[in-house]
Design an enzyme around this catalytic site. Structure first.
Site, PDB file in Angstrom:
ATOM      1  N   LYS A   2     103.789  90.414 139.849  1.00 35.04           N
ATOM      2  CA  LYS A   2     102.519  91.093 139.606  1.00 35.04           C
ATOM      3  C   LYS A   2     102.166  91.969 140.806  1.00 35.04           C
ATOM      4  O   LYS A   2     102.509  91.626 141.927  1.00 35.04           O
ATOM      5  CB  LYS A   2     101.397  90.068 139.444  1.00 35.04           C
ATOM      6  N   ASP A 136     100.537  80.242 149.701  1.00 40.32           N
ATOM      7  CA  ASP A 136      99.854  79.425 148.703  1.00 40.32           C
ATOM      8  C   ASP A 136      99.491  78.040 149.236  1.00 40.32           C
ATOM      9  O   ASP A 136      98.633  77.364 148.693  1.00 40.32           O
ATOM     10  CB  ASP A 136     100.817  79.245 147.521  1.00 40.32           C
ATOM     11  N   LEU A 197      92.731  75.774 136.497  1.00 44.10           N
ATOM     12  CA  LEU A 197      93.458  75.342 135.305  1.00 44.10           C
ATOM     13  C   LEU A 197      94.118  76.545 134.639  1.00 44.10           C
ATOM     14  O   LEU A 197      93.467  77.315 133.938  1.00 44.10           O
ATOM     15  CB  LEU A 197      92.500  74.648 134.320  1.00 44.10           C
TER      16      LEU A 197
END
Ligand code: ADP
Length: 385
Positions: A2, A136, A197
């Site tokens: 992305k 991350d 989520l």
């Protein structure tokens, strides 16, 4: 892969898109300039280097591009999945950093090598442009030892650095900060639980702006039941299944990563919550089972993290499922009566905005905050260059 091109002054996204099926037949690039038509082109992308080349070409294309030349791009921020214990912060990429990212390959064999390919491809095409790595795992490096250690022989931590790392850190950081900002409060004195989520899913406990616990572990397989990943299971199941099904360790890991989660629980109905919601509404027992088990699991983590922080002020939902599936938020919040949670169903039905979905008299605030990892990466990048 992305990408977004962001104007750091206005924080506007000038163009965005993604490359899919890199290295396999039918690879395609989707490109959408701000306010322009989204275009999708099927074009061969044998590797990530070619994908990056096509992205830069799209951004500078004389008709649909948004910059005249690559010189206008001041920096590139790369999302790197695993930074191990080495990186608690984003860093400007140099040879030593490249080496350190490579040393984390063992901890994220599917992701880190691809991240390095992406960085190298950008460096080759934009040799003078600064590159920043945003990890991350970094946001979770503030977890205390009792939260990140497993009950395993300590020597494995010393030898292999086996411990909980956690993932989706950029999202957990962005969402918790944004929640405090929207409420007009200082994050320094808040207890926030973020439920990220999506296909991959994780919960984190953010106390006074710092992560104190998170549900993913050494790898992104631990924690919540996800789209296709099993999350927490009894580790003895691995040996049990290997014997019963006569499968090797690799095959079992494929089952746990790709055929489990709500996909497996729904007896292979779907990993997509849109399908599960539709199934639930027509009374499909497989969809009901998957949805109920998933939501119960999220609620249990909220309970655990309320205990970890000795209370909670705000619970945030984010990512594909958290932002869109009102039914999931409703089911999860049904377990939270002990926190005095009351949901405003009209607010819970809205989409695409930072919003409080609990009622004014709810003892705990519940919010939906659309995540924006690209903007968070851009901000980190600007800060460092
Ligand atoms: P990833 O972990 O791949 O980044 P996302 O955060 O984009 O995942 O979430 C993707 C998931 O979000 C989809 O698999 C789907 O289950 C869920 N999702 C997306 N849109 C909706 C919707 N309108 N209603 C319910 N679930 C949705």
């Amino acid at each position: 892969m992305k990408f977004q091109l962001i104007d750091s002054a206005s924080e506007c996204c000038l163009a965005k898109g993604l490359c899919e099926r890199i290295g396999i037949d039918g690879s395609m690039i989707t490109y959408a300039p701000e306010g322009g038509e989204k275009e999708k082109n099927v074009t061969p992308m044998p590797d990530h280097t070619e994908a990056i080349r096509l992205v830069l070409e799209a951004l500078t294309n004389s008709k649909t591009g948004v910059v005249k030349s690559l010189d206008e791009i001041g920096a590139v921020g790369h999302r790197v999945v695993h930074g191990g214990e080495r990186f608690a912060q984003s860093v400007v990429i140099d040879d030593e950093v490249m080496q350190a990212i490579e040393e984390c390959n063992d901890l994220a064999p599917l992701h880190n090598p691809a991240n390095l390919i992406g960085i190298n491809a950008c460096k080759a095409l934009m040799p003078d442009t600064p590159m920043v790595a945003v990890f991350d795992t970094a946001f979770h490096q503030t977890m205390p030892e009792e939260a990140y250690m497993y009950g395993l022989p300590y020597e494995y931590y010393k030898k292999y650095k086996i411990r909980r790392y956690g993932f989706h850190g950029t999202s957990h950081s962005y969402v918790s900060n944004r929640a405090a900002q929207v409420l007009g409060r200082s994050i320094e004195t808040m207890k926030i639980i973020v439920c990220h989520l999506g296909n991959g899913a994780s919960v984190s406990a953010v106390k006074d702006g710092k992560c104190v616990d998170t549900s993913m572990g050494l790898t992104p397989l631990q924690g919540l039941i996800m789209g296709t990943r099993c999350g927490d299971i009894d580790p003895a199941i691995i040996e049990f299944l290997a014997h019963k099904e006569n499968k090797g360790i690799d095959e079992i890991m494929t089952v746990l990563n790709k055929q489990s989660g709500v996909l497996g629980l729904s007896d292979h109905l779907s990993s997509d919550f849109r399908d599960l919601e539709e199934g639930y509404n027509r009374g499909d027992e497989n969809a009901v089972r998957a949805l109920k088990t998933f939501c119960y699991n999220v609620a249990k983590y909220i309970g655990a993290y309320t205990a970890a922080m000795n209370g909670v002020d705000v619970i945030c939902f984010t990512a594909g499922v958290g932002e869109n599936a009102a039914i999931v938020r409703t089911f999860v919040c049904e377990y939270l009566g002990y926190l005095g949670v009351k949901i405003d169903q009209e607010a819970n039905g809205r989409r695409g905005e930072d919003i409080v979905i609990s009622t004014a008299d709810s003892r705990t605030v519940v919010m939906v905050i659309p995540t924006n990892e690209e903007l968070a990466i851009a901000r980190e990048t600007v800060k460092l260059v």
